[in-house]
Design a protein around this motif. Structure first.
Motif, PDB file in Angstrom:
ATOM      1  N   LYS A  60     -13.385  34.995  46.196  1.00 38.39           N
ATOM      2  CA  LYS A  60     -14.380  34.400  47.569  1.00 38.39           C
ATOM      3  C   LYS A  60     -15.211  32.850  47.466  1.00 38.39           C
ATOM      4  O   LYS A  60     -15.287  32.500  45.947  1.00 38.39           O
ATOM      5  N   ALA A  76     -13.245  28.880  36.682  1.00 35.33           N
ATOM      6  CA  ALA A  76     -13.093  29.821  37.796  1.00 35.33           C
ATOM      7  C   ALA A  76     -11.009  31.050  38.001  1.00 35.33           C
ATOM      8  O   ALA A  76     -10.925  31.419  37.538  1.00 35.33           O
ATOM      9  N   VAL A 124     -13.387  37.631  51.835  1.00 37.61           N
ATOM     10  CA  VAL A 124     -14.835  37.287  53.127  1.00 37.61           C
ATOM     11  C   VAL A 124     -15.629  37.535  52.736  1.00 37.61           C
ATOM     12  O   VAL A 124     -16.758  37.826  53.723  1.00 37.61           O
ATOM     13  N   TRP A 125     -16.144  38.748  51.930  1.00 36.59           N
ATOM     14  CA  TRP A 125     -16.894  39.108  52.108  1.00 36.59           C
ATOM     15  C   TRP A 125     -18.420  38.225  51.558  1.00 36.59           C
ATOM     16  O   TRP A 125     -18.146  37.011  51.361  1.00 36.59           O
ATOM     17  N   TYR A 165     -18.590  44.253  56.515  1.00 35.62           N
ATOM     18  CA  TYR A 165     -18.664  42.128  57.009  1.00 35.62           C
ATOM     19  C   TYR A 165     -19.027  41.900  57.875  1.00 35.62           C
ATOM     20  O   TYR A 165     -19.571  40.879  57.817  1.00 35.62           O
ATOM     21  N   ASN A 182      -8.931  27.682  43.688  1.00 34.77           N
ATOM     22  CA  ASN A 182      -8.915  29.149  43.118  1.00 34.77           C
ATOM     23  C   ASN A 182      -7.617  29.361  43.791  1.00 34.77           C
ATOM     24  O   ASN A 182      -6.438  30.756  42.794  1.00 34.77           O
TER      25      ASN A 182
HETATM   26  P1  NAD Z   1     -16.143  36.527  43.740  1.00 34.14           P
HETATM   27  O1  NAD Z   1     -16.402  36.911  42.032  1.00 34.14           O
HETATM   28  O2  NAD Z   1     -15.097  36.595  44.335  1.00 34.14           O
HETATM   29  O3  NAD Z   1     -17.376  35.282  43.708  1.00 34.14           O
HETATM   30  C1  NAD Z   1     -17.403  34.451  44.753  1.00 34.14           C
HETATM   31  C2  NAD Z   1     -18.475  33.141  44.646  1.00 34.14           C
HETATM   32  O4  NAD Z   1     -18.394  32.750  43.339  1.00 34.14           O
HETATM   33  C3  NAD Z   1     -18.858  32.204  45.970  1.00 34.14           C
HETATM   34  O5  NAD Z   1     -19.875  32.534  46.581  1.00 34.14           O
HETATM   35  C4  NAD Z   1     -19.010  31.057  45.236  1.00 34.14           C
HETATM   36  O6  NAD Z   1     -20.585  31.245  44.418  1.00 34.14           O
HETATM   37  C5  NAD Z   1     -18.352  30.830  42.939  1.00 34.14           C
HETATM   38  N1  NAD Z   1     -17.311  30.988  42.812  1.00 34.14           N
HETATM   39  C6  NAD Z   1     -15.854  29.977  43.500  1.00 34.14           C
HETATM   40  N2  NAD Z   1     -15.271  30.180  43.650  1.00 34.14           N
HETATM   41  C7  NAD Z   1     -15.638  29.342  42.527  1.00 34.14           C
HETATM   42  C8  NAD Z   1     -15.551  27.726  41.606  1.00 34.14           C
HETATM   43  N3  NAD Z   1     -14.129  27.726  41.796  1.00 34.14           N
HETATM   44  N4  NAD Z   1     -15.991  27.648  40.781  1.00 34.14           N
HETATM   45  C9  NAD Z   1     -17.252  27.942  40.941  1.00 34.14           C
HETATM   46  N5  NAD Z   1     -18.182  28.904  41.425  1.00 34.14           N
HETATM   47  C10 NAD Z   1     -16.952  29.524  42.475  1.00 34.14           C
HETATM   48  O7  NAD Z   1     -17.442  37.507  43.881  1.00 34.14           O
HETATM   49  P2  NAD Z   1     -17.415  38.385  46.060  1.00 34.14           P
HETATM   50  O8  NAD Z   1     -17.066  38.189  46.823  1.00 34.14           O
HETATM   51  O9  NAD Z   1     -18.092  39.510  45.696  1.00 34.14           O
HETATM   52  O10 NAD Z   1     -15.712  38.722  45.000  1.00 34.14           O
HETATM   53  C11 NAD Z   1     -14.266  38.589  45.912  1.00 34.14           C
HETATM   54  C12 NAD Z   1     -14.355  39.598  46.698  1.00 34.14           C
HETATM   55  O11 NAD Z   1     -13.675  41.040  46.530  1.00 34.14           O
HETATM   56  C13 NAD Z   1     -15.380  39.698  48.579  1.00 34.14           C
HETATM   57  O12 NAD Z   1     -15.150  38.623  49.603  1.00 34.14           O
HETATM   58  C14 NAD Z   1     -14.514  41.031  48.756  1.00 34.14           C
HETATM   59  O13 NAD Z   1     -13.199  41.076  50.052  1.00 34.14           O
HETATM   60  C15 NAD Z   1     -13.993  42.487  48.351  1.00 34.14           C
HETATM   61  N6  NAD Z   1     -15.112  43.071  47.652  1.00 34.14           N
HETATM   62  C16 NAD Z   1     -14.795  44.615  47.589  1.00 34.14           C
HETATM   63  C17 NAD Z   1     -16.056  45.129  47.158  1.00 34.14           C
HETATM   64  C18 NAD Z   1     -15.967  46.870  47.713  1.00 34.14           C
HETATM   65  O14 NAD Z   1     -16.699  47.192  47.208  1.00 34.14           O
HETATM   66  N7  NAD Z   1     -14.110  46.690  48.065  1.00 34.14           N
HETATM   67  C19 NAD Z   1     -17.187  45.272  46.838  1.00 34.14           C
HETATM   68  C20 NAD Z   1     -17.264  43.276  46.345  1.00 34.14           C
HETATM   69  C21 NAD Z   1     -16.242  42.848  47.238  1.00 34.14           C
END
Ligand code: NAD
Length: 276
Positions: free
Chosen positions: A233, A216, A23-24, A52, A243
């Motif tokens: 996310k 995806a 949920v970031w 977040y 997803n």
């Molecule tokens: P992600 O790789 O999950 O990409 C998310 C993005 O991809 C969405 O905003 C959307 O634009 C696109 N998307 C999602 N589903 C799709 C689909 N089915 N088809 C087309 N496009 C799609 O990126 P994220 O949010 O950076 O990472 C996921 C989670 O990881 C975060 O929400 C968070 O919980 C975690 N996270 C943790 C850290 C850490 O430092 N621990 C850092 C970044 C993220």
């Protein structure tokens, strides 16, 4: 639907769904709806963090999802500014209050902040909270092998999970191998490369076409078959469902090898060694 989703056994004996919902960058007021949609789509694991700013909305979304608390695997993370023994205890209380629950399934140190030198004390506070029953499992995020080793040497406790940036063009094989050797599950953050050019990759598009799935879904399947926990996310209900719809097909060995070949060292986020 939920009966089919795989779970991983952690090194402390607890189990966790292999696929969760991240949920970031989802606003607190939008998080409620997004998390409730995710629960309705079948997700039983949700990943948030103090930084977040959406723990309140996430907690409300979980309740609105209408599934008993004990069926949910809830993760949150301790922010960098709160590292240290006493400050961790205080930050945890605040997170728990915002989430509106009396325990979290997993609490992670968000970044090691190696120059600060406080992640061991931070972890000791988390172990105390675990012993009090307020955290089920203690883990870390963005830890390089040296940080994991130092933590284990100092506390005698291996984190259950190391959540790291990981997607097909940034596979971090050295960290993954080290996690495995220490019985630490690797959890992939930004598993879809934040929805950027990776989703247009021709190799992935070809594999997706052959399976009648989206790029995806192929990427998420690759994480699952590699053995990683994964937390994509989205705040779009159709994508949230898409997803989660990844349990009805299998990538072949050849598909897996082709995706292994996409590793390009393409880091999106900061390097944990230099973020302090
Ligand atoms: P992600 O790789 O999950 O990409 C998310 C993005 O991809 C969405 O905003 C959307 O634009 C696109 N998307 C999602 N589903 C799709 C689909 N089915 N088809 C087309 N496009 C799609 O990126 P994220 O949010 O950076 O990472 C996921 C989670 O990881 C975060 O929400 C968070 O919980 C975690 N996270 C943790 C850290 C850490 O430092 N621990 C850092 C970044 C993220």
């Amino acid at each position: 639907m939920t009966a089919r989703q795989p779970r991983l056994t952690l090194n402390d004996g607890h189990t966790a769904p292999q696929l969760g919902f991240g949920v970031w960058q989802i606003d607190d007021n939008v998080a409620t709806e997004a998390v409730a949609s995710a629960i309705k789509a079948g997700y039983r694991s949700v990943d948030t963090a103090a930084i977040y700013g959406n723990e309140k909305g996430t907690g409300e979304g979980l309740r609105r999802g209408g599934v008993p608390r004990e069926e949910i695997f809830l993760t949150t993370k301790l922010w960098n500014a709160d590292q240290g023994f006493d400050s961790t205890l205080r930050a945890f209380d605040k997170s728990l209050k915002l989430l509106g629950t009396d325990y979290v399934d997993m609490y992670l140190i968000h970044w090691p902040m190696p120059a600060k030198g406080t992640y061991v004390d931070t972890f000791r506070a988390m172990i105390r909270l675990r012993d009090e029953g307020r955290i089920r499992s203690v883990g870390v995020s963005n830890f390089n092998p040296a940080h994991v080793d130092h933590l284990i040497a100092e506390t005698g406790v291996a984190p259950v999970v190391n959540q790291i940036e990981l997607h097909p063009d940034f596979q971090q094989n050295d960290v993954v191998k080290h996690n495995r050797a220490k019985n630490v599950v690797t959890e992939s953050w930004s598993p879809l490369g934040q929805g950027g050019d990776l989703l247009k990759n021709p190799t992935l598009s070809q594999i997706a076409g052959a399976h009648g799935k989206s790029v995806a879904q192929v990427i998420l399947r690759w994480h699952l078959q590699t053995g990683h926990m994964v937390i994509p996310k989205s705040q779009t209900p159709a994508r949230i469902e898409e997803n989660f719809d990844v349990f009805d097909f299998l990538l072949s060995t050849a598909d897996m090898q082709k995706i292994a070949g996409l590793d390009a060292g393409h880091r999106i986020g900061p390097n944990p060694d230099s973020l302090n």
